[in-house]
Design an enzyme around this catalytic site. Sequence first.
Site, short mmCIF file in Angstrom:
data_model
loop_
_atom_site.label_atom_id
_atom_site.label_comp_id
_atom_site.label_asym_id
_atom_site.label_seq_id
_atom_site.Cartn_x
_atom_site.Cartn_y
_atom_site.Cartn_z
N SER A 196 38.46 -116.56 25.97
CA SER A 196 37.54 -115.47 25.74
C SER A 196 38.12 -114.35 24.88
CB SER A 196 37.11 -114.88 27.08
OG SER A 196 38.22 -114.35 27.77
N SER A 199 42.47 -117.90 28.46
CA SER A 199 41.88 -117.03 27.42
C SER A 199 42.86 -116.30 26.53
CB SER A 199 40.94 -116.01 28.06
OG SER A 199 39.73 -116.64 28.34
N LYS A 239 41.67 -105.97 23.88
CA LYS A 239 40.47 -106.68 24.32
C LYS A 239 39.57 -105.72 25.09
CE LYS A 239 39.20 -110.90 26.90
NZ LYS A 239 39.75 -112.00 27.74
N1 GLN Z 1 37.43 -120.43 29.35
C1 GLN Z 1 37.72 -120.17 30.73
C2 GLN Z 1 36.48 -119.66 31.41
O1 GLN Z 1 35.49 -119.63 30.80
C3 GLN Z 1 38.85 -119.20 30.85
C4 GLN Z 1 38.44 -117.82 30.57
C5 GLN Z 1 39.54 -116.84 30.72
O2 GLN Z 1 40.71 -117.20 30.77
N2 GLN Z 1 39.16 -115.58 30.83
O3 GLN Z 1 36.49 -119.29 32.54
#
Ligand code: GLN
Length: 486
Positions: A155, A179, A80
């Site tokens: 994400s 995420s 990532k």
């Molecule tokens: N979807 C969640 C957010 O937008 C979690 C994102 C993540 O785990 N990086 O914060």
Amino acid sequence: MSALFQLTATEIRRRVAAREVSCEEVARAHLDRIAAVEPRVDAFLLVLADRALGRARALDRALAAGEAAPPLAGVPVAVKDVLDVEGLPTTCGSRILEGYRPPFTATAVARLEAAGAIVVGKTNMDEFAMGSSTENSAWKPTRNPWDLARVPGGSSGGSAAAVAARLVPVALGTDTGGSIRQPAALCGVVGIKPTYGRVSRYGLVAFASSLDQVGPFARTVEDAAAVSSVLCGADPFDSTSAARAVPDFAGALGRGLDGLRIGVPWGFLGEGVEAQTLARFREALGDLEAAGARVVEVALPHLPHAIATYYIVATAEASSNLARFDGVRYGLRSGEPSDLGTMYGQSRDRGFGAEVKRRIVLGTFVLSSGYYDAYYLRAQKVRTLIRRDFDRAFEACDVVATPTTPTPAFRLGEKTGDPLQMYLADIFTVPANLAGIPGLSLPCGLAGGLPVGLQLLGRPFDEETLLGVGAAYQRATRHHDLAPAV
Ligand code: GLN
């Protein structure tokens, strides 16, 4: 016989160690697969063909000279783009880091490379890991390999899509509120968020430092365990990494389920879970019972407050962590500003996307004097109550099970106009980050042709039980063998 790109990491490593195949052949097979499929999926921001082949050849030479094969010898991995690799761009899916090349490598990546893994590219993501669909990337959306009109989740959507589409057997993601687990569920692969502190965050660009964890995507629990054994462990460069011994997770994979208690918070699942997703979840519980486990009901009374609590804690930490991107030290700087303040303002205005700005504003607000007690301090107290809910639940059960997400993958564009709807995609995943506990998402079948995820949450530092249950489940059901037709 399967093509090389279809093999698991475990099988690749076995064949490389037996000198049945070279690391270069394995790398080439995956790079060819990426060249063929990536134009449809858009999982990557950067493909590192020459670097990967060079490293593969170097490892082949070492093996030819008689060196023992390291634990991930020749295994292609995608990373990532929030994790630093020395000398390569790190964008975090943002324009503000344009041109930035870190002078160091994240410990998580360094450990994989030291174990013989071959990094083949950096994957797409929501900007600064803020999002649940990868549509917040400043560069492009990634598509779900099961249905190219749908999101892969986020994400870490690029990493999940890359593993689902058989572009790589293993990828790294990060999980601040879901995420890793949420995109794993939406793409039909395995994803693990380790216990907070299990994996070093050194070289991971921080979103919310008290919630962020690095973890693997894979297609089998066995592969996820093999990668976790390499990833986990204390790091002198990260003072929040835990000084706990790391077991060889492979040892947990053969455990049976006899006597295992699975806690289900039915009170929290009632509304909002799409019917077929709930049906797959109930079937998964049935399969686990048939394999010897016992399902009990647990109460987690503060979970309804988890999303609100998360969006206070995470935005507060983000507003502080993202203050460093000011046009001076990293990446993008706005043209010819008249003075320093204008330069900061313009650089941040042009460099950050809408969701990141929304969170900086919200986080700054909840930390501001006069509101700190009402929001931030209160959220910290609720966070403690959520942690205590889990402590109590784990007196009555060994793992907690929920669906990973309330629905399967949604359509591109479906939730972009409504941030609150997007935030609710993480309703079942954020509690684990607030409590610091480990979580695993496993494919548990399809709903309307789209993957559904089973989430298992464990006691702090008890990844072994999660992996043991996950491996037993995969042996019993083989849902993970289902592959998209991309
Ligand atoms: N979807 C969640 C957010 O937008 C979690 C994102 C993540 O785990 N990086 O914060």
